[in-house]
Design a protein around this motif. Structure first.
Motif, PDB file in Angstrom:
ATOM      1  N   VAL A   1    -112.424  40.439 -59.170  1.00 34.80           N
ATOM      2  CA  VAL A   1    -112.896  40.057 -60.500  1.00 34.80           C
ATOM      3  C   VAL A   1    -114.258  39.400 -60.334  1.00 34.80           C
ATOM      4  O   VAL A   1    -114.398  38.413 -59.609  1.00 34.80           O
ATOM      5  N   THR A   2    -115.255  39.977 -60.972  1.00 35.37           N
ATOM      6  CA  THR A   2    -116.615  39.439 -60.919  1.00 35.37           C
ATOM      7  C   THR A   2    -116.996  38.939 -62.301  1.00 35.37           C
ATOM      8  O   THR A   2    -116.779  39.626 -63.300  1.00 35.37           O
ATOM      9  N   MET A   3    -117.537  37.741 -62.357  1.00 29.69           N
ATOM     10  CA  MET A   3    -117.918  37.133 -63.638  1.00 29.69           C
ATOM     11  C   MET A   3    -119.325  36.558 -63.530  1.00 29.69           C
ATOM     12  O   MET A   3    -119.746  36.146 -62.450  1.00 29.69           O
ATOM     13  N   GLU A   4    -120.005  36.525 -64.655  1.00 32.12           N
ATOM     14  CA  GLU A   4    -121.293  35.850 -64.689  1.00 32.12           C
ATOM     15  C   GLU A   4    -121.567  35.334 -66.088  1.00 32.12           C
ATOM     16  O   GLU A   4    -121.060  35.861 -67.078  1.00 32.12           O
ATOM     17  N   ALA A   5    -122.349  34.268 -66.132  1.00 31.56           N
ATOM     18  CA  ALA A   5    -122.757  33.671 -67.398  1.00 31.56           C
ATOM     19  C   ALA A   5    -124.254  33.860 -67.567  1.00 31.56           C
ATOM     20  O   ALA A   5    -125.032  33.619 -66.635  1.00 31.56           O
ATOM     21  N   VAL A   6    -124.658  34.311 -68.753  1.00 31.08           N
ATOM     22  CA  VAL A   6    -126.060  34.590 -69.040  1.00 31.08           C
ATOM     23  C   VAL A   6    -126.573  33.594 -70.080  1.00 31.08           C
ATOM     24  O   VAL A   6    -125.947  33.404 -71.128  1.00 31.08           O
ATOM     25  N   ASP A   7    -127.663  32.946 -69.762  1.00 31.85           N
ATOM     26  CA  ASP A   7    -128.352  32.074 -70.702  1.00 31.85           C
ATOM     27  C   ASP A   7    -129.118  32.965 -71.675  1.00 31.85           C
ATOM     28  O   ASP A   7    -130.091  33.623 -71.299  1.00 31.85           O
ATOM     29  N   VAL A   8    -128.682  33.005 -72.927  1.00 33.01           N
ATOM     30  CA  VAL A   8    -129.232  33.955 -73.893  1.00 33.01           C
ATOM     31  C   VAL A   8    -130.702  33.667 -74.195  1.00 33.01           C
ATOM     32  O   VAL A   8    -131.526  34.581 -74.239  1.00 33.01           O
ATOM     33  N   ALA A   9    -131.036  32.409 -74.381  1.00 31.85           N
ATOM     34  CA  ALA A   9    -132.405  32.077 -74.770  1.00 31.85           C
ATOM     35  C   ALA A   9    -133.411  32.373 -73.661  1.00 31.85           C
ATOM     36  O   ALA A   9    -134.528  32.820 -73.924  1.00 31.85           O
TER      37      ALA A   9
END
Length: 809
Positions: free
Chosen positions: A425-433
Motif C-alpha cells: 500500500v503506497t500513500m502520499e499527501a499533496v499540498d494543493v496550494a
C-alpha cells in the motif's frame, strides 16, 4: 584520420569518443550516404576482452532491424584496427536533452514509447542491452529515439545463442564468461538494476529497471538514486525508494508515476515483466492524454450523474459525519474533526487497485475510509466525508483539481499493488496550494495478514501523516483484534449505500463483524449508519431506528471520541422529538470540541428544531467561519430562509448546489418566501428544463407555478409521502413551500402537515411568525392552534436550555 579513405568510407570529421570507441562522420563512397564509423581505440585494439566487447556490439546491433535502434551496416578491420559502420544520425543524445530539467510530458511519453519499442525488439531476439542510460539514447532532429551502444549486450539466458541470428543469418556468439567475471558489475552505476549492482545473472528485466531510471530523469531532471560514493548509490538502488515524482514535477500524471514506479520495483517479480507490457502502458497513457487535449478537457474527476440523486438526497439528513464511509445523509454531512484557525482541511480520495485482482476491489474504498477515520481523530484536521470524495475514484483523477473542488488544503491518494505473496500500500499527501508532496509512505504486508495492515496503517498515519499535516495524533479509529472481523468490516465499507441490496449486504457483514468482535467500536458505528439508511430509504421502520440507536450507543460506550456515533445519536433524538436530550448532547459536543465546525453545526441543527432561529444562525455562522469549505453545512440555509436573510441562505446553499439548488433556484425560493407568487411564476418560467427538476423544487411547486392539471393528485401523493417521514422538518418545509406556490388550493393538507410537524416537536413558532409567504394562513383558526402549540414547544425547549446552562456555569 580526417580526410583519409578507409575501405569505401571517406572520413569527414570526428564526432566524439568514449572509453570503448572513437566515432567519426564519413561518406560511403559506394552508396553515396553519410555514415558513422566507430573505431576501437588503438590502445585497446590488441586487448582481446575489449575487442570481443567491441565486436559483440556490432553483432548484437546488426541482428536488430528496428526504427528505434541505430542500424549497423557492417563490421570491418583497418590495419588490425576494427571499426563499425553504422547509421549516421543528426540530433543529440538524450543526456544532452536532460540537463537538470524535466522534458515536456508529451515529448517524454512519445520518446518513452519509442524506447520501449526498441527494447522490445532487442529482447525478442534474446538481446539484453545492460547499459540503458541517456548517453546511449539518441534523439534525431525529427524526434525519433534510437538506442545506441550494445557494447555490454548479452543474450538472455532463456534464449540459446543459436536462436539469435544476424540479418545475414550468421549466428551471434557470446563468449561471455571470460568477459564478465562472477560478481563484477557491468553498466553505468546510477542506472543499474539491483540485481545488476549485486552482480547477479541478468535478464531483460534489468533493462526495464534502467529504462525506469531514464524515464524518472526525463520526468524530473534528476536521478532517482544518488550518492556521494559508489557505495551510497548502491545502497539507494538496493534499499531506498526514490523521491515521489510529483514532488519534483507537479505536472506528472498519476498514471505515469505508476508506470515509472513499477519499472523501478526492486523485486524482479513485481517489476514489469516485458518491454511490450511497459510500451502498452505508455501508449495507453499517451492516447488518453491526447484524447483529453483534443476534446479540450483536462482529465479530472467525473461528476456524479443524475442516477445518484437518491444518494445525495439521502446524504442530506442533517448529520455531521466523520469522514468515514457510513451514514452520509442529508443532515449528516459534516466531518467530526475539529476545525480551528490553524485547521487543515484534508480530502482522502479512493485508492487505486493496481493488483489486477478483482477480488481485492473492496480495498481501495476500505483503505481510504480507514485513512480518513484515523485522520478524523486529530483535532486540527477537518476530513472531507466520503460522500464528497468518492466521485474522484478514477485512475486519471488529478488530486490538485480534486483538492480545489473540495476546498481541501491537502489531498491524500493511495494505491494497492501485489509484490509476490505480499500487498503493498503506497500513500502520499499533496499540498494543493504549493503543488508538492508533503508525505509519502509504503506498507508491505503478507496478503493473508490484514490485521497487520490495520495496525501498520494506523501507526504510520499517526506517526507520519498526521504530523506532516500539522496535526496532533490521538487514539481511536478502526481497530479490531479479530482478523476476520476486520476483513468483514472492510468489505462492508465497499458495499453500496445507494440501493437496498447493497445496504442490506453491509448490514449483514457488519453484524457478522460485531458478533466476532463485540468491542469493535467502528463496526458498531457503521452498523448504526446502515440501520438508519434502511429505516429512512429502504422500507425499514421504528425497529431499524431503534437498532441504529442501539448500535450508536454501543459505539460511544466503546469509543467516547466517536464523533460519528455521537452525532447519529443527536440526530435520532432530534428526529424522534427528544429535543432536550439532543440539546444536552450537542452542547456537550461543543464543550469537548469548541473549535469544531461540526459541533457548532449540529448544535445549530438542534436549535432550529427548537425554534431558536437567531441562536441557530449564530452557530451556523460560527461553523462557517471555522470551515467554509464543508458542504455539510448547507442545511443552515433553512435557518436563514426562515429568518428572511436570503443572501446568507444562498451562501450556504452554494456549498452544495446539487442538494440545495443552483442560484436561480435559490432566487426562486427566496421569492416564494417573500410572498411574491407572481414573481415566482416568472422566475420559474425562466429556469432551464434541468433546473425545474432540481431537488428543492418538488413536483407540486412546478405544477402550481405553471397552473398544470393534476395538482390535487400530486397533493395527495406528496402528503402521504411526507407524513410517513419520521423527521418533522421536511413536513414543515415542504408544506410551507407548497402553500407559497399553490395558495389556498392546498391549505388543508398544508395545515395538516404543519400540525403534525409541531406535534413531533418541530417548534417553528418564529418561522410561522416571520415567513411572509405564509401571511394568508395566519388568519385561520387552525393556523393559530398550530402556532400556539409551537409556542409551547419552544418555551419548553428554552426552559430546558436555561436550566442546563445555569447548571453548567
Amino acid at each position: 584520420m580526417i580526410g583519409q579513405t578507409i575501405s569505401h568510407y571517406r572520413v569527414i570529421e570526428k564526432l566524439g569518443g568514449g572509453g570503448m570507441g572513437v566515432v567519426y562522420k564519413a561518406e560511403d563512397l559506394k552508396l553515396g550516404r553519410q555514415v558513422a564509423l566507430k573505431f576501437l581505440p588503438e590502445d585497446l585494439a590488441h586487448d582481446p576482452h575489449a575487442l570481443e566487447r567491441f565486436q559483440r556490439e556490432a553483432r548484437a546491433a546488426s541482428a536488430l532491424d528496428h526504427p528505434n535502434i541505430c542500424t549497423v551496416y557492417e563490421i570491418a578491420d583497418r590495419e588490425s584496427q576494427p571499426f563499425i559502420a553504422m547509421q549516421y544520425l543528426e540530433g543529440q543524445t538524450l543526456k544532452r536533452m536532460v540537463t537538470g530539467r524535466p522534458l515536456d510530458i508529451e515529448q517524454m511519453m512519445e520518446l518513452g514509447t519509442q524506447i520501449a519499442d526498441g527494447l522490445d525488439a532487442a529482447h525478442s531476439k534474446g538481446i539484453v542491452h545492460r547499459d540503458i542510460k541517456p548517453a546511449n539514447i539518441f534523439v534525431t532532429a525529427r524526434g525519433q529515439a534510437k538506442i545506441l551502444d550494445f557494447g555490454l549486450a548479452k543474450l538472455a539466458p532463456q534464449l540459446r545463442p543459436e536462436d539469435a541470428v544476424q540479418a545475414d543469418g550468421e549466428t551471434i556468439g557470446t563468449g561471455d564468461e571470460h568477459l564478465t567475471s562472477p560478481g563484477v558489475t557491468i553498466g553505468t552505476l546510477a542506472y543499474m538494476s539491483p540485481e545488476q549492482a549485486l552482480g547477479k545473472d541478468l535478464d531483460a528485466r534489468t533493462d526495464l529497471f534502467s529504462f525506469g531510471v531514464v524515464l524518472y530523469e526525463m520526468a524530473t531532471g534528476t536521478l532517482p538514486f544518488k550518492g556521494d560514493t559508489s557505495a551510497a548509490v548502491f545502497d539507494c538502488i538496493l534499499h531506498k525508494a526514490p523521491t515521489a515524482l510529483v514532488r519534483l514535477n507537479s505536472e506528472i500524471p498519476l498514471e505515469l508515476e505508476r508506470i515509472i514506479g513499477k519499472a523501478l520495483e526492486k523485486d524482479l517479480d513485481v517489476r514489469y515483466q516485458s518491454a511490450a507490457e511497459m510500451r502498452a502502458d505508455l501508449k495507453r497513457l499517451k492516447r488518453d492524454t491526447e484524447s483529453a487535449r483534443v476534446s479540450g478537457a483536462t482529465p479530472t474527476a467525473p461528476r456524479i450523474d443524475l442516477r445518484k440523486q437518491m444518494y445525495w438526497i439521502a446524504a442530506a439528513l442533517v448529520i455531521v459525519s466523520v469522514a468515514v464511509f457510513g451514514g452520509w445523509s442529508l443532515y449528516r454531512r459534516t466531518e467530526p474533526s475539529t476545525v480551528s484557525a490553524a485547521q487543515t482541511a484534508v480530502a482522502v480520495l479512493p485508492f487505486q487497485n493496481l493488483t489486477g485482482d478483482a477480488g481485492l476491489d473492496y480495498l481501495p474504498i476500505a483503505l481510504s475510509d480507514q485513512v480518513a477515520t484515523v485522520l478524523s481523530y486529530a483535532p486540527s484536521l477537518a476530513v472531507r466525508p466520503f460522500s464528497s470524495t468518492r466521485r474522484y475514484s478514477t485512475a486519471d483523477t488529478d488530486p490538485l483539481v480534486a483538492g480545489k473542488d473540495l476546498k481541501a488544503m491537502h489531498v491524500v491518494t493511495g494505491s494497492i499493488m501485489r509484490e509476490g505473496l505480499n500487498l503493498r500500500v503506497t500513500m502520499e499527501a499533496v499540498d494543493v496550494a504549493n503543488n508538492r508532496v508533503t508525505w509519502r509512505e509504503s506498507i508491505t504486508v503478507p496478503s493473508q495478514e490484514m490485521l497487520r495492515l490495520q495496525d501498520q496503517l494506523s501507526s504510520r498515519l499517526r506517526s507520519g501523516l498526521v504530523p506532516a499535516l500539522g496535526g496532533r495524533a490521538l487514539g481511536g479509529g478502526v481497530r479490531s483484534s479479530d482478523p476476520r472481523a476486520y476483513e468483514l468490516f472492510m468489505r462492508a465499507a465497499a458495499s453500496s449505500y445507494d440501493d437496498a441490496e447493497g445496504n442490506e449486504k453491509g448490514i449483514e457483514l457488519l453484524q457478522q463483524a460485531t458478533q466476532r468482535d463485540p468491542n469493535f467500536a467502528s463496526a458498531w458505528g457503521r452498523l448504526s449508519d446502515r440501520f438508519y439508511y434502511k429505516a429512512q430509504y429502504f422500507g425499514g421502520g421504528e425497529r431499524e431506528y431503534e437498532l441504529s440507536r442501539d448500535a450508536a450507543q454501543r459505539a460511544v460506550q466503546l469509543d467516547a471520541d466517536s464523533s460519528n456515533a455521537i452525532v447519529t445519536l443527536i440526530v435520532l433524538r432530534v428526529e424522534g422529538g427528544e429535543l432536550d436530550g439532543a440539546y444536552d448532547a450537542a452542547r456537550q459536543f461543543v464543550v469537548r470540541q469548541p473549535d469544531s465546525a461540526n459541533s457548532h453545526f449540529i448544535l445549530s441543527y438542534v436549535l432550529r428544531y427548537g425554534g431558536a432561529l437567531e441562536d441557530s444562525a449564530r452557530e451556523c455562522n460560527k461553523a462557517y467561519s471555522l470551515d467554509s469549505g464543508d458542504y455539510g453545512l448547507r442545511s443552515c440555509h433553512n435557518t436563514f430562509l426562515q429568518l428572511g436573510d436570503y443572501r446568507r441562505a444562498a451562501e450556504f446553499a452554494a456549498l452544495d448546489p446539487l442538494w440545495a439548488g443552483t442560484p436561480p433556484t435559490q432566487r426562486l425560493l427566496a421569492t416564494l418566501h417573500s410572498g411574491d407568487r407572481q414573481a415566482a411564476v416568472r422566475a420559474f418560467a425562466e429556469l432551464s428544463p434541468n433546473e425545474r427538476f432540481q431537488r428543492p423544487l418538488r413536483p407540486e411547486i412546478g405544477a402550481c407555478l405553471t397552473n398544470s392539471a393534476g395538482t390535487a393528485d400530486l397533493t395527495a401523493k406528496w402528503e402521504a409521502e411526507v407524513m410517513a417521514n419520521r423527521d418533522p422538518e421536511p413536513k414543515f418545509i415542504r408544506a410551507s413551500r407548497a402553500y407559497m406556490a399553490c395558495g389556498e388550493a392546498v391549505a388543508a393538507p398544508v395545515l395538516r402537515m404543519m400540525k403534525r410537524a409541531v406535534e413531533q416537536n418541530y417548534c417553528a413558532v418564529e418561522a410561522l411568525d416571520r415567513i411572509p409567504g405564509l401571511a394568508p394562513l395566519r388568519s385561520k383558526p387552525e393556523f393559530q392552534q398550530i402556532r400556539a402549540q409551537a409556542q409551547r414547544c419552544h418555551e419548553a425547549f428554552e426552559a430546558h436550555r436555561a436550566q442546563v446552562d445555569r447548571a453548567t456555569r
